[in-house]
Design an enzyme around this catalytic site. Structure first.
Site, PDB file in Angstrom:
ATOM      1  N   ARG A  94       4.503  -4.257 -10.609  1.00  0.00           N
ATOM      2  CA  ARG A  94       3.710  -4.522 -11.802  1.00  0.00           C
ATOM      3  C   ARG A  94       4.448  -4.114 -13.074  1.00  0.00           C
ATOM      4  O   ARG A  94       4.279  -4.714 -14.124  1.00  0.00           O
ATOM      5  CB  ARG A  94       2.375  -3.782 -11.688  1.00  0.00           C
ATOM      6  CG  ARG A  94       1.412  -4.034 -12.824  1.00  0.00           C
ATOM      7  CD  ARG A  94       0.098  -3.298 -12.604  1.00  0.00           C
ATOM      8  NE  ARG A  94      -0.729  -3.916 -11.572  1.00  0.00           N
ATOM      9  CZ  ARG A  94      -1.009  -3.381 -10.379  1.00  0.00           C
ATOM     10  NH1 ARG A  94      -0.521  -2.198 -10.059  1.00  0.00           N
ATOM     11  NH2 ARG A  94      -1.767  -4.013  -9.521  1.00  0.00           N
ATOM     12  N   TYR A  95       5.229  -3.053 -12.995  1.00  0.00           N
ATOM     13  CA  TYR A  95       5.975  -2.537 -14.141  1.00  0.00           C
ATOM     14  C   TYR A  95       7.469  -2.706 -13.881  1.00  0.00           C
ATOM     15  O   TYR A  95       7.927  -2.590 -12.741  1.00  0.00           O
ATOM     16  CB  TYR A  95       5.668  -1.047 -14.354  1.00  0.00           C
ATOM     17  CG  TYR A  95       4.204  -0.745 -14.557  1.00  0.00           C
ATOM     18  CD1 TYR A  95       3.594  -0.981 -15.784  1.00  0.00           C
ATOM     19  CD2 TYR A  95       3.438  -0.218 -13.522  1.00  0.00           C
ATOM     20  CE1 TYR A  95       2.251  -0.678 -15.978  1.00  0.00           C
ATOM     21  CE2 TYR A  95       2.106   0.081 -13.709  1.00  0.00           C
ATOM     22  CZ  TYR A  95       1.507  -0.147 -14.928  1.00  0.00           C
ATOM     23  OH  TYR A  95       0.182   0.141 -15.111  1.00  0.00           O
ATOM     24  N   ARG A  98       9.532   0.327 -11.876  1.00  0.00           N
ATOM     25  CA  ARG A  98       9.010   0.991 -10.694  1.00  0.00           C
ATOM     26  C   ARG A  98       8.214   0.017  -9.834  1.00  0.00           C
ATOM     27  O   ARG A  98       7.723  -0.991 -10.315  1.00  0.00           O
ATOM     28  CB  ARG A  98       8.143   2.189 -11.066  1.00  0.00           C
ATOM     29  CG  ARG A  98       6.982   1.888 -11.998  1.00  0.00           C
ATOM     30  CD  ARG A  98       6.590   3.166 -12.742  1.00  0.00           C
ATOM     31  NE  ARG A  98       5.460   3.010 -13.633  1.00  0.00           N
ATOM     32  CZ  ARG A  98       5.550   2.563 -14.883  1.00  0.00           C
ATOM     33  NH1 ARG A  98       6.720   2.174 -15.365  1.00  0.00           N
ATOM     34  NH2 ARG A  98       4.488   2.489 -15.643  1.00  0.00           N
ATOM     35  N   CYS A 107      -5.532   6.445   6.380  1.00  0.00           N
ATOM     36  CA  CYS A 107      -5.633   7.690   5.623  1.00  0.00           C
ATOM     37  C   CYS A 107      -6.208   8.775   6.525  1.00  0.00           C
ATOM     38  O   CYS A 107      -6.878   8.490   7.520  1.00  0.00           O
ATOM     39  CB  CYS A 107      -6.546   7.524   4.413  1.00  0.00           C
ATOM     40  SG  CYS A 107      -5.980   6.324   3.199  1.00  0.00           S
ATOM     41  N   CYS A 111     -12.172   7.792   1.176  1.00  0.00           N
ATOM     42  CA  CYS A 111     -13.015   8.055   0.014  1.00  0.00           C
ATOM     43  C   CYS A 111     -13.974   6.889  -0.180  1.00  0.00           C
ATOM     44  O   CYS A 111     -13.583   5.727  -0.047  1.00  0.00           O
ATOM     45  CB  CYS A 111     -12.156   8.241  -1.233  1.00  0.00           C
ATOM     46  SG  CYS A 111     -10.861   9.503  -1.066  1.00  0.00           S
ATOM     47  N   CYS A 114     -12.822   4.262  -2.907  1.00  0.00           N
ATOM     48  CA  CYS A 114     -11.441   3.787  -2.823  1.00  0.00           C
ATOM     49  C   CYS A 114     -11.299   2.357  -3.333  1.00  0.00           C
ATOM     50  O   CYS A 114     -12.047   1.459  -2.931  1.00  0.00           O
ATOM     51  CB  CYS A 114     -10.971   3.852  -1.379  1.00  0.00           C
ATOM     52  SG  CYS A 114      -9.287   3.239  -1.135  1.00  0.00           S
ATOM     53  N   ARG A 116      -8.869   0.441  -2.651  1.00  0.00           N
ATOM     54  CA  ARG A 116      -8.278  -0.383  -1.585  1.00  0.00           C
ATOM     55  C   ARG A 116      -9.144  -0.366  -0.331  1.00  0.00           C
ATOM     56  O   ARG A 116      -8.654  -0.596   0.776  1.00  0.00           O
ATOM     57  CB  ARG A 116      -6.858   0.106  -1.265  1.00  0.00           C
ATOM     58  CG  ARG A 116      -5.859  -0.133  -2.391  1.00  0.00           C
ATOM     59  CD  ARG A 116      -4.416  -0.037  -1.908  1.00  0.00           C
ATOM     60  NE  ARG A 116      -3.496  -0.292  -3.004  1.00  0.00           N
ATOM     61  CZ  ARG A 116      -2.698   0.622  -3.560  1.00  0.00           C
ATOM     62  NH1 ARG A 116      -2.699   1.857  -3.090  1.00  0.00           N
ATOM     63  NH2 ARG A 116      -1.910   0.316  -4.562  1.00  0.00           N
ATOM     64  N   ASP A 277     -12.627   2.345 -10.478  1.00  0.00           N
ATOM     65  CA  ASP A 277     -12.305   0.924 -10.383  1.00  0.00           C
ATOM     66  C   ASP A 277     -13.517   0.123  -9.900  1.00  0.00           C
ATOM     67  O   ASP A 277     -14.436   0.656  -9.266  1.00  0.00           O
ATOM     68  CB  ASP A 277     -11.128   0.708  -9.428  1.00  0.00           C
ATOM     69  CG  ASP A 277      -9.846   1.307  -9.964  1.00  0.00           C
ATOM     70  OD1 ASP A 277      -9.500   1.004 -11.122  1.00  0.00           O
ATOM     71  OD2 ASP A 277      -9.197   2.082  -9.241  1.00  0.00           O
ATOM     72  N   ASP A 314      -7.413   1.181 -14.932  1.00  0.00           N
ATOM     73  CA  ASP A 314      -6.595   0.080 -14.417  1.00  0.00           C
ATOM     74  C   ASP A 314      -7.300  -1.207 -14.787  1.00  0.00           C
ATOM     75  O   ASP A 314      -8.399  -1.491 -14.294  1.00  0.00           O
ATOM     76  CB  ASP A 314      -6.448   0.192 -12.899  1.00  0.00           C
ATOM     77  CG  ASP A 314      -5.049   0.608 -12.493  1.00  0.00           C
ATOM     78  OD1 ASP A 314      -4.109  -0.055 -12.948  1.00  0.00           O
ATOM     79  OD2 ASP A 314      -4.918   1.584 -11.735  1.00  0.00           O
ATOM     80  N   LYS A 321      -2.302  -0.005 -16.154  1.00  0.00           N
ATOM     81  CA  LYS A 321      -3.096   1.097 -16.684  1.00  0.00           C
ATOM     82  C   LYS A 321      -3.031   1.137 -18.203  1.00  0.00           C
ATOM     83  O   LYS A 321      -1.996   0.852 -18.791  1.00  0.00           O
ATOM     84  CB  LYS A 321      -2.589   2.431 -16.139  1.00  0.00           C
ATOM     85  CG  LYS A 321      -2.776   2.630 -14.656  1.00  0.00           C
ATOM     86  CD  LYS A 321      -2.271   4.007 -14.235  1.00  0.00           C
ATOM     87  CE  LYS A 321      -2.388   4.167 -12.727  1.00  0.00           C
ATOM     88  NZ  LYS A 321      -1.488   3.246 -12.009  1.00  0.00           N
TER      89      LYS A 321
END
Length: 364
Positions: A94-95, A98, A107, A111, A114, A116, A277, A314, A321
């Site tokens: 995206r950037y 990075r 995981c 959560c 989450c 995702r 999100d 985001d 972000k």
């Protein structure tokens, strides 16, 4: 939860009911939630839950509720737009300098907020195939602008120390990759996993390792988690924090202050406070942007500068972000004397942490 002798992760709604983490009357609804979204609560986190408190902030993050079956307008299975920026499986670019490298889709704990949540857990692809891994490494190698690789998922520290060491070595061998950052819940969710062997695997020649620890309430940073973080810091791995602003968890100034202070006490620099999100079924945990901005304004005057995270959102669709904290400065209606002259400074209104307004430059 003070009397639990659990030695395993809870994954089934019936287990949550048996351990008094959820009411029996909600079992049918919780089974419908678990059929869609992964459930896992580790023994380390179960021990932190106060079952006598129906609003316990630890339970609120990890124990599923029927509210997750309610979808709101704007919610999206890919709320931050990973897919449009994924040139090869496992990579999000995206950037310019990075990439995200999504190694696994499992995981230690899942959560309830989450972003995702539609992509991780049982029934989903657990990890990149060997061919996909090699293609991702080749993508990074062939893009000289990539300075930092961020290992995420899922949780990259679910991998074995041996495999983690292989991945770190592969990345560090790419000349232009100078920083490898890992995003993880493991120091909080499963502190014993942060072994000397794993810590050693994270240190490589040729690249600097950083680690972002996710926690949302000060009680998550209990003794075992603090010891796990200390093992990482003492090994020379710098730590930063990631948190999500969550209704009923950390959306009051006392809880947020305690969390940021706890990070700093653990030698973790507060980094990001994420606005929630637009993931499906998470509206009951989201706050408003105005509430978040007010909390950040209060935090500025309440705790040390070391304790100040960036409040970010985001942008849905993949635009990345953006900081959304409060602004403390605006143009004053009356400019300073001589402001029309070449080189003269305009006058601004600056609001301090108490809400008082000051003019800058001050009147002469």
């Amino acid at each position: 939860m003070t009397n639990s002798n659990l030695a395993r992760t809870l994954r089934e709604p019936a287990e949550l009911v048996a351990e008094h983490l959820a009411p029996a009357a909600e079992l049918p609804a919780l089974e419908r939630v678990a059929a869609r979204y992964a459930v896992a609560i580790t023994p380390a986190l179960v021990e932190l839950i106060d079952t006598s408190d129906p609003d316990d902030p630890i339970a609120r993050q990890f124990v599923p509720t029927a509210a997750e079956l309610e979808m709101q307008p704007g919610e999206n299975a890919d709320p931050i737009g990973d897919h449009p920026h994924s040139p090869v499986p496992g990579i999000v670019h995206r950037y310019p300098d990075r990439v995200l490298f999504k190694l696994v889709h499992v995981c230690a704990v899942y959560c309830r907020f989450c972003f995702r949540r539609e992509m991780v857990g049982p029934g989903k692809e657990s990890a990149l195939s060997d061919d996909a891994y090699r293609a991702a490494i080749e993508f990074i190698r062939s893009h000289g602008e990539i300075w930092e690789v961020i290992l995420t998922g899922g949780d990259p520290l679910m991998l074995s120390p041996r495999r983690m060491g292989e991945i770190m070595a592969d990345l560090a061998a790419i000349d232009h990759v100078k920083v490898i950052r890992l995003h993880t819940r493991v120091p909080v969710a499963d502190p014993a996993r942060i072994s000397d062997e794993l810590v050693a695997a994270l240190k490589v020649d040729g690249a600097t390792t950083w680690l972002a620890v996710h926690a949302n309430h000060a009680r998550e940073l209990a003794g075992p988690a603090r010891a796990a973080c200390a093992r990482l810091v003492d090994a020379g791995i710098p730590l930063v924090s990631q948190s999500v602003l969550l209704r009923g968890v950390n959306d009051d100034i006392a809880a947020l202050s305690d969390l940021m202070r706890a990070f700093v006490e653990c030698r973790i620099k507060p980094y990001y406070l994420h606005h929630g999100d637009l993931a499906p079924g998470t509206a009951h945990l989201r706050t408003t942007l105005a509430a978040g901005q007010d909390l950040m304004r209060q935090l500025r005057g309440r705790v040390s500068g070391l304790c100040q995270p960036d409040y970010v959102i985001d942008i849905p669709g993949g635009a990345g972000k953006s900081p959304v904290g409060p602004s403390y400065i605006s143009a004053a209606q009356n400019t300073a004397p001589g402001a029309g002259e070449a080189g003269a400074e305009k006058r601004y209104r600056i609001v301090d942490y108490c809400g008082d307004v000051h003019l800058y430059p001050p009147e002469r």
